[in-house]
Write an enzyme that holds these catalytic residues in place. Structure first.
Site, PDB file in Angstrom:
ATOM      1  N   CYS A  26       0.820  -1.205   0.000  1.00  0.00           N
ATOM      2  CA  CYS A  26       0.000   0.000   0.000  1.00  0.00           C
ATOM      3  C   CYS A  26       0.856   1.258   0.000  1.00  0.00           C
ATOM      4  CB  CYS A  26      -0.919   0.021   1.214  1.00  0.00           C
ATOM      5  SG  CYS A  26      -0.069  -0.229   2.765  1.00  0.00           S
ATOM      6  N   GLY A  46      -0.904   0.284  -4.738  1.00  0.00           N
ATOM      7  CA  GLY A  46      -2.074  -0.494  -4.335  1.00  0.00           C
ATOM      8  C   GLY A  46      -3.293  -0.111  -5.138  1.00  0.00           C
ATOM      9  N   ASN A  51       1.446   1.208   6.046  1.00  0.00           N
ATOM     10  CA  ASN A  51       2.158   0.523   4.968  1.00  0.00           C
ATOM     11  C   ASN A  51       3.155  -0.423   5.613  1.00  0.00           C
ATOM     12  OD1 ASN A  51       3.504  -0.275   2.647  1.00  0.00           O
ATOM     13  ND2 ASN A  51       4.779   1.553   2.570  1.00  0.00           N
ATOM     14  N   GLY A  52       3.013  -1.727   5.346  1.00  0.00           N
ATOM     15  CA  GLY A  52       3.914  -2.704   5.921  1.00  0.00           C
ATOM     16  C   GLY A  52       3.177  -3.958   6.323  1.00  0.00           C
ATOM     17  N   CYS A  72      14.052  -1.521   2.727  1.00  0.00           N
ATOM     18  CA  CYS A  72      13.781  -2.516   1.686  1.00  0.00           C
ATOM     19  C   CYS A  72      14.535  -2.179   0.406  1.00  0.00           C
ATOM     20  CB  CYS A  72      12.282  -2.574   1.401  1.00  0.00           C
ATOM     21  SG  CYS A  72      11.829  -3.623   0.012  1.00  0.00           S
ATOM     22  N   TYR A 100      12.073  -2.013  -7.930  1.00  0.00           N
ATOM     23  CA  TYR A 100      10.776  -2.095  -8.611  1.00  0.00           C
ATOM     24  C   TYR A 100       9.660  -1.269  -7.993  1.00  0.00           C
ATOM     25  CZ  TYR A 100       6.355  -4.076 -10.257  1.00  0.00           C
ATOM     26  OH  TYR A 100       5.092  -4.228 -10.754  1.00  0.00           O
ATOM     27  N   SER A 124       8.621  -1.308 -16.060  1.00  0.00           N
ATOM     28  CA  SER A 124       9.574  -1.286 -14.951  1.00  0.00           C
ATOM     29  C   SER A 124      11.003  -1.590 -15.386  1.00  0.00           C
ATOM     30  CB  SER A 124       9.146  -2.291 -13.876  1.00  0.00           C
ATOM     31  OG  SER A 124       9.041  -3.593 -14.427  1.00  0.00           O
ATOM     32  N   CYS A 175       8.543 -12.645   1.167  1.00  0.00           N
ATOM     33  CA  CYS A 175       8.638 -11.437   1.993  1.00  0.00           C
ATOM     34  C   CYS A 175       7.510 -11.445   3.023  1.00  0.00           C
ATOM     35  CB  CYS A 175       8.530 -10.185   1.123  1.00  0.00           C
ATOM     36  SG  CYS A 175       8.536  -8.641   2.080  1.00  0.00           S
ATOM     37  N   CYS A 198      17.338  -4.429   3.737  1.00  0.00           N
ATOM     38  CA  CYS A 198      16.613  -5.690   3.852  1.00  0.00           C
ATOM     39  C   CYS A 198      16.579  -6.309   2.457  1.00  0.00           C
ATOM     40  CB  CYS A 198      15.188  -5.478   4.364  1.00  0.00           C
ATOM     41  SG  CYS A 198      14.241  -7.024   4.410  1.00  0.00           S
TER      42      CYS A 198
END
Length: 486
Positions: free
Chosen positions: A16, A42, A117-118, A252, A258, A299, A398, A454
């Site tokens: 999100c 999202g 978000n997460g 991240c 991406y 992308s 993930c 990460c």
């Protein structure tokens, strides 16, 4: 129905995007514009909550921001000079309106709205404990756990209750919270998910990406630091708190590969520039003789530019993407379903016929996308098809807010690179190395003891405990053992 976007359906999906503003007369309208810019994070649902000085107002809807928040009557029903919003692609919780954020509750201190978000990796364990203590949940979202932890905290002030709640959760979170006292923006101690702060006139803005500031005409100030809480009171005062102590950040790495839009700045780095650098490093590590470098749209474009510039092979658009096709349509049979793939992407046959081509994509997940692309190039007459991937093999799931297939469904988990090459029917297949990816991000290489990002989806090195996942694994093993005994 099936999707008409077969390339994107084989991508990892961010959960999100969030956006909030405090101190603006048209707060909800600005939030709606900001969410438009974050729509790529999202597409399942969207919501906005506003505060008018006395009451909170919320509108949530399934689908895109456009069509739900571009109507005057909806914005007029969200009055006030503070508002926050959310666009969702679920990784936890079912697809239903009750899980659409911002989530809102009336606490003893007043209204409490949160956009997240997460992913909370111990949410299920916390949820069971809270239910045993009498909490009643209205959603299946992990975000609601935070609300109940705040509500049941024994600390006196709302800020202390909120910090107490955050110290009980594991995983990744960037949050925007609205209360009668003001707006709070915070990021988990490792900074896994992004969050930035900007300014529009006298108004303070928070968002998942800086591109949202560009759309509303705001100035980028800085990133929210890992473990930082920024409080904006309704009279415009801004305070920063760091209640978690010193922790080595692990943002991240896939945001650079991406997730984020290429026109965003993530943790001080231009996403577009980083992706070009990744492509250049990919060319250094994995050269090939070819006639054209061709990106998989959209992308793969920046990395393909970097690959072409480094290798000296001409960059060309060998796959043309239509931006005017709806996301779904009725499929009457397998033959039409196959033809529907070409509604979204089509090979530039006149360019490709008889040529040796290098296809650049950001990742391989299940491998179905790469298989279709290679087949499309073969059918267009390509003499050779070489694939180069601008990330290391995705071998692990993930658990930090990214919708990832089960590990057994990841192609790189099941096959080595040679096996993957055979699966997609390419003449060659190569990935950037993990050290090469770090080098493109400005690091010498990945640090074995204290990695800077990460990168668990590539390495399996998860930076936090995974309580719910570990419990699920144990439960699955017990069930398998019971089946054998029977």
């Amino acid at each position: 129905m099936i999707t008409t976007n077969p390339f994107d359906d084989d991508k990892l999906r961010e959960e999100c995007g969030i956006f909030g503003i405090s101190g603006a007369e048209t707060a909800s309208a600005i939030v709606a514009l900001g969410l438009h810019a974050l729509q790529h994070r999202g597409q399942e649902a969207a919501g906005i909550t506003s505060w008018d000085g006395h009451d909170f107002h919320t509108h949530r809807a399934m689908g895109h921001v456009a069509g739900n928040f571009d109507r005057d009557d909806v914005i007029r029903a969200l009055p006030g000079d503070a508002a926050c919003g959310h666009v969702r692609y679920s990784t936890t919780g079912e697809t239903s309106l009750r899980n659409v954020q911002p989530l809102y509750a009336e606490l003893s201190s007043g209204g409490f709205a949160v956009a997240h978000n997460g992913n909370i990796s111990n949410a299920m364990k916390l949820r069971r404990e809270l239910i045993r203590r009498g909490s009643i949940f209205q959603s299946t979202s992990d975000t609601e756990v935070i609300i109940h932890l705040v509500a049941t905290s024994t600390y006196r002030t709302l800020l202390d209750k909120f910090i107490d709640a955050l110290k009980q959760v594991e995983g990744a979170y960037s949050l925007i919270v609205m209360t009668p006292e003001g707006m709070i923006a915070c990021r988990d101690p490792l900074g896994i998910r992004p969050l930035v702060m900007g300014k529009l006139g006298d108004s303070i803005i928070f968002a998942s990406e800086t591109v949202a500031f560009d759309v509303v005409g705001a100035d980028y100030i800085r990133s929210i630091e890992p473990g930082e809480l920024v409080i904006v009171t309704h009279d415009g005062q801004v305070r920063s708190h760091r209640p978690f102590g010193d922790v080595h950040p692990r943002p991240c790495i896939f945001e650079h590969v991406y997730f984020s839009r290429p026109d965003s700045i993530v943790d001080g780095s231009s996403v577009y520039s980083v992706r070009k650098a990744i492509g250049a490093q990919l060319a250094i590590e994995n050269p090939v003789e070819a006639d054209y470098v061709i990106p998989v749209p959209d992308s793969g474009v920046p990395a393909a530019i970097g690959y072409a510039q480094q290798s000296g092979i001409p960059f060309e658009l060998g796959i043309i993407r239509s931006h005017y096709i709806g996301r779904t349509f009725i499929q009457p049979g397998d033959k039409v379903r196959h033809l529907g793939v070409k509604l979204k992407h089509n090979a530039n046959r006149a360019l490709i016929d008889g040529k040796r081509i290098v296809l650049i994509d950001d990742s391989i997940v299940r491998g179905t996308t790469s298989l279709k692309i290679v087949q499309m190039m073969r059918e267009a007459g390509a003499a050779e098809v070489h694939m180069r991937i601008a990330s290391p093999p995705t071998r692990h799931s993930c658990f930090y807010g990214v919708d990832t297939p089960e590990r057994t469904k990841l192609l790189a988990h099941r096959l080595d690179v040679g096996g993957m090459q055979d699966f997609i029917h390419a003449d060659s297949l190569s990935f950037i190395s993990i050290d090469g990816l770090y080098k493109a991000l400005g690091e010498a290489k990945r640090a074995d003891i204290r990695p800077q990002y990460c990168d668990a989806c590539f390495t399996g090195d998860y930076p936090t405990t995974l309580t719910d996942q570990d419990e699920a694994v144990v439960q699955n093993q017990l069930e398998l053992l019971a089946e054998r005994v029977v």
